[in-house]
Design a protein around this motif. Structure first.
Motif, PDB file in Angstrom:
ATOM      1  N   ASP A 217       0.824  -1.212   0.000  1.00  0.00           N
ATOM      2  CA  ASP A 217       0.000   0.000   0.000  1.00  0.00           C
ATOM      3  C   ASP A 217       0.856   1.260   0.000  1.00  0.00           C
ATOM      4  N   ILE A 218       2.006   1.205   0.672  1.00  0.00           N
ATOM      5  CA  ILE A 218       2.933   2.346   0.650  1.00  0.00           C
ATOM      6  C   ILE A 218       3.481   2.539  -0.771  1.00  0.00           C
ATOM      7  N   LEU A 219       3.890   1.440  -1.394  1.00  0.00           N
ATOM      8  CA  LEU A 219       4.431   1.522  -2.759  1.00  0.00           C
ATOM      9  C   LEU A 219       3.393   2.060  -3.735  1.00  0.00           C
ATOM     10  N   ASP A 220       2.135   1.687  -3.526  1.00  0.00           N
ATOM     11  CA  ASP A 220       1.064   2.196  -4.392  1.00  0.00           C
ATOM     12  C   ASP A 220       1.026   3.724  -4.352  1.00  0.00           C
ATOM     13  N   LEU A 221       1.340   4.299  -3.202  1.00  0.00           N
ATOM     14  CA  LEU A 221       1.327   5.761  -3.055  1.00  0.00           C
ATOM     15  C   LEU A 221       2.609   6.423  -3.541  1.00  0.00           C
ATOM     16  N   THR A 222       3.751   5.737  -3.379  1.00  0.00           N
ATOM     17  CA  THR A 222       5.044   6.421  -3.527  1.00  0.00           C
ATOM     18  C   THR A 222       5.891   5.976  -4.712  1.00  0.00           C
ATOM     19  N   ALA A 223       5.668   4.765  -5.244  1.00  0.00           N
ATOM     20  CA  ALA A 223       6.532   4.260  -6.326  1.00  0.00           C
ATOM     21  C   ALA A 223       6.130   4.874  -7.664  1.00  0.00           C
ATOM     22  N   SER A 224       7.002   4.703  -8.664  1.00  0.00           N
ATOM     23  CA  SER A 224       6.669   5.180 -10.009  1.00  0.00           C
ATOM     24  C   SER A 224       5.891   4.095 -10.756  1.00  0.00           C
ATOM     25  N   GLU A 225       5.145   4.527 -11.770  1.00  0.00           N
ATOM     26  CA  GLU A 225       4.345   3.576 -12.553  1.00  0.00           C
ATOM     27  C   GLU A 225       5.233   2.548 -13.253  1.00  0.00           C
ATOM     28  N   GLU A 226       6.434   2.978 -13.689  1.00  0.00           N
ATOM     29  CA  GLU A 226       7.358   2.071 -14.378  1.00  0.00           C
ATOM     30  C   GLU A 226       7.790   0.936 -13.451  1.00  0.00           C
ATOM     31  N   LEU A 317      13.226 -18.644   6.047  1.00  0.00           N
ATOM     32  CA  LEU A 317      12.024 -18.024   6.623  1.00  0.00           C
ATOM     33  C   LEU A 317      12.376 -16.778   7.436  1.00  0.00           C
ATOM     34  N   LEU A 318      13.509 -16.800   8.133  1.00  0.00           N
ATOM     35  CA  LEU A 318      13.943 -15.637   8.905  1.00  0.00           C
ATOM     36  C   LEU A 318      14.335 -14.473   7.995  1.00  0.00           C
ATOM     37  N   TRP A 319      14.783 -14.806   6.772  1.00  0.00           N
ATOM     38  CA  TRP A 319      15.182 -13.770   5.810  1.00  0.00           C
ATOM     39  C   TRP A 319      13.983 -13.132   5.115  1.00  0.00           C
ATOM     40  N   VAL A 320      12.926 -13.889   4.884  1.00  0.00           N
ATOM     41  CA  VAL A 320      11.793 -13.409   4.076  1.00  0.00           C
ATOM     42  C   VAL A 320      11.219 -12.079   4.582  1.00  0.00           C
ATOM     43  N   PRO A 321      11.022 -11.873   5.896  1.00  0.00           N
ATOM     44  CA  PRO A 321      10.483 -10.573   6.330  1.00  0.00           C
ATOM     45  C   PRO A 321      11.340  -9.384   5.893  1.00  0.00           C
ATOM     46  N   ASP A 322      12.680  -9.555   5.868  1.00  0.00           N
ATOM     47  CA  ASP A 322      13.553  -8.476   5.389  1.00  0.00           C
ATOM     48  C   ASP A 322      13.287  -8.181   3.914  1.00  0.00           C
ATOM     49  N   PHE A 323      13.122  -9.232   3.130  1.00  0.00           N
ATOM     50  CA  PHE A 323      12.823  -9.081   1.705  1.00  0.00           C
ATOM     51  C   PHE A 323      11.497  -8.337   1.516  1.00  0.00           C
ATOM     52  N   VAL A 324      10.508  -8.700   2.314  1.00  0.00           N
ATOM     53  CA  VAL A 324       9.164  -8.118   2.185  1.00  0.00           C
ATOM     54  C   VAL A 324       9.172  -6.617   2.467  1.00  0.00           C
ATOM     55  N   VAL A 325       9.875  -6.199   3.532  1.00  0.00           N
ATOM     56  CA  VAL A 325       9.837  -4.776   3.891  1.00  0.00           C
ATOM     57  C   VAL A 325      10.820  -3.930   3.067  1.00  0.00           C
ATOM     58  N   ALA A 326      11.805  -4.568   2.426  1.00  0.00           N
ATOM     59  CA  ALA A 326      12.816  -3.805   1.668  1.00  0.00           C
ATOM     60  C   ALA A 326      12.490  -3.716   0.186  1.00  0.00           C
ATOM     61  N   ARG A 327      11.470  -4.425  -0.279  1.00  0.00           N
ATOM     62  CA  ARG A 327      11.235  -4.474  -1.728  1.00  0.00           C
ATOM     63  C   ARG A 327      10.726  -3.131  -2.261  1.00  0.00           C
ATOM     64  N   ASP A 328      10.926  -2.914  -3.582  1.00  0.00           N
ATOM     65  CA  ASP A 328      10.502  -1.641  -4.169  1.00  0.00           C
ATOM     66  C   ASP A 328       9.384  -1.793  -5.191  1.00  0.00           C
ATOM     67  N   LYS A 329       8.821  -3.036  -5.276  1.00  0.00           N
ATOM     68  CA  LYS A 329       7.682  -3.224  -6.191  1.00  0.00           C
ATOM     69  C   LYS A 329       6.911  -4.469  -5.784  1.00  0.00           C
TER      70      LYS A 329
END
Length: 329
Positions: A217-226, A317-329
Motif C-alpha cells: 500500500d505504501i508503494l502504491d502511493l510512492t513508487a513510479s508507474e514504471e 524463513l527468517l530472511w523473508v520478512p527483510d525481503f518483504v519490507v525492503a522491496r521496491d515493487k
C-alpha cells in the motif's frame, strides 16, 4: 548453501528452485479445461509471473518441519490457483486495466468470462486439494476463501470514506495475510505437526502478510508507474484509505483532512493532486509511521519461529520478512 544467514533472494530461490518449477508444471497441468477460454485465461494469468511468495512459504514451512513428500507441490499449486483467482476477481471489481505491467485479463476477455474463469480456478483448487484426502486441508482452504470474499465485500462498503486503523488491519488480514497464514499452516498439516507448532507457523504467516500488504500500500502511493507495473495511487483513486493515509487523516491539520477526504470522495485527483497528497503524508511523517508498523510485523514474524529447529529452511524463513519490507515493487 552455507550455514550462515541467508542474505539474498537468489539463495532462497536456489533452495526451492526444483520444487517451484514442479509447482509451475502442476499449476499448468491443473489449469487446463475442456473449455478453451478458461485454459487461455488461466495460462495468461499464470504466465504473468509474480513473486510466487505464497507457494514458497508453503514449501519452506513444510521442509523446515521435516516434510519431503509430493503433497507440498500439489498444495503449492493450490494456493497459487486460489491467489490467481482472487487477482482476476480483484481486477474486475477494481476495473483495473493493467496487472504486473501487462493488460489485465478482463481487458482482453471481458468481465463475464474472467469472473467464470476465476470461479473455475477456485473450484479446481479444491479439486486438486481433495487429492490429499485430508479434511484439515479442506477446512483451512474453505475458511480462507470465505475470509477473502468477506474481505472484498467489506472493502466495497468502506470505499470513499475514512476507516480506522483497526478496520484497515481487518481488511488486509482478509485480503492478504490470511493466505500467507494458511500457506504456512498447510506446511504443518503436511508434516503432521499440529497444535502449538502449527499456531506458531500461522502467526508467522499472519504477521508477514500484514507487513507485505502495508508495504504494498505504501508503494502504491510512492513508487513510479514504471517500477510498479500499474498506475500509481490506484488505491486512493478507488476510494481506499490505506495506513499512511489513515495516519494523516487522524494526525494532520483540518486542511490536510479535507484534502484527503476530497480525493477519497471524488475518487480522482482533479481537485487535489497526487503530489499534494504526497506532501501531506510527508509533513505528517505518515509513510514513516506505516513503514514502522510493517517493520514491527516483520519482527513479530521472525519471533514466531523461535521454537523451530535450525535449518537452511528456517534461515530462509527468517530472511523473508527483510525481503518483504525492503522491496521496491
Amino acid at each position: 548453501m552455507s550455514t550462515t544467514t541467508i542474505a539474498t533472494a537468489k539463495e532462497v530461490f536456489d533452495l526451492l528452485h526444483d520444487d517451484l518449477r514442479a509447482i509451475e508444471r502442476e499449476f499448468g497441468d491443473d489449469a487446463v479445461s475442456s473449455v478453451k477460454a478458461i485454459t487461455e485465461i488461466s495460462d495468461y494469468l499464470r504466465e504473468g509471473g509474480g513473486k510466487r511468495i505464497r507457494p514458497s512459504l508453503l514449501l519452506l514451512s513444510a521442509k523446515s518441519q521435516g516434510y519431503s513428500g509430493g503433497g507440498m507441490v500439489r498444495l503449492g499449486a493450490v494456493v497459487e490457483m486460489v491467489h490467481t483467482a482472487t487477482l482476476v476477481h480483484d481486477d474486475i471489481i477494481d476495473a483495473a486495466d493493467t496487472r504486473r505491467g501487462r493488460p489485465s485479463a478482463n481487458t482482453t476477455w471481458g468481465n463475464s468470462k474472467c469472473v467464470l474463469a476465476g470461479d473455475w480456478l477456485y473450484m479446481q483448487a479444491f479439486r486438486v486439494a481433495l487429492e490429499e484426502r485430508n479434511f484439515r486441508v479442506l477446512d483451512l482452504l474453505i475458511g480462507l476463501t470465505q475470509q477473502m470474499v468477506e474481505g472484498e465485500l467489506l472493502q466495497m462498503e468502506t470505499l470513499g470514506r475514512p476507516v480506522t486503523e483497526r478496520e484497515y488491519n481487518d481488511l488486509i488480514y482478509r485480503k492478504t495475510a490470511c493466505l500467507f497464514e494458511v500457506s504456512m499452516r498447510l506446511g504443518s498439516v503436511l508434516a503432521k505437526v499440529n497444535g502449538k507448532t502449527e499456531a506458531s507457523m500461522g502467526e508467522y504467516g499472519h504477521a508477514l502478510g500484514l507487513a507485505f500488504q502495508i508495504v504494498d500500500d505504501i508503494l502504491d502511493l510512492t513508487a513510479s508507474e514504471e517500477v510498479l507495473g500499474k498506475p500509481v495511487a490506484s488505491d486512493l483513486r478507488e476510494g481506499k484509505a490505506t495506513l499512511a493515509v489513515i495516519h494523516s487523516l487522524e494526525n494532520g491539520t483540518p486542511t490536510d483532512r479535507e484534502a484527503i477526504l476530497t480525493v477519497l470522495t471524488d475518487q480522482n485527483f482533479e481537485r487535489v493532486t497526487h503530489k499534494e497528497i504526497l506532501a501531506i503524508l510527508s509533513r505528517n511523517q505518515s509513510v514513516d509511521y506505516a513503514m514502522n508498523i510493517a517493520f514491527r510485523h516483520a519482527e513479530r514474524a521472525r519471533a514466531a519461529l523461535a521454537s523451530l529447529p535450525d535449518s537452511d529452511f528456517k534461515r530462509a524463513l527468517l530472511w523473508v520478512p527483510d525481503f518483504v519490507v525492503a522491496r521496491d515493487k
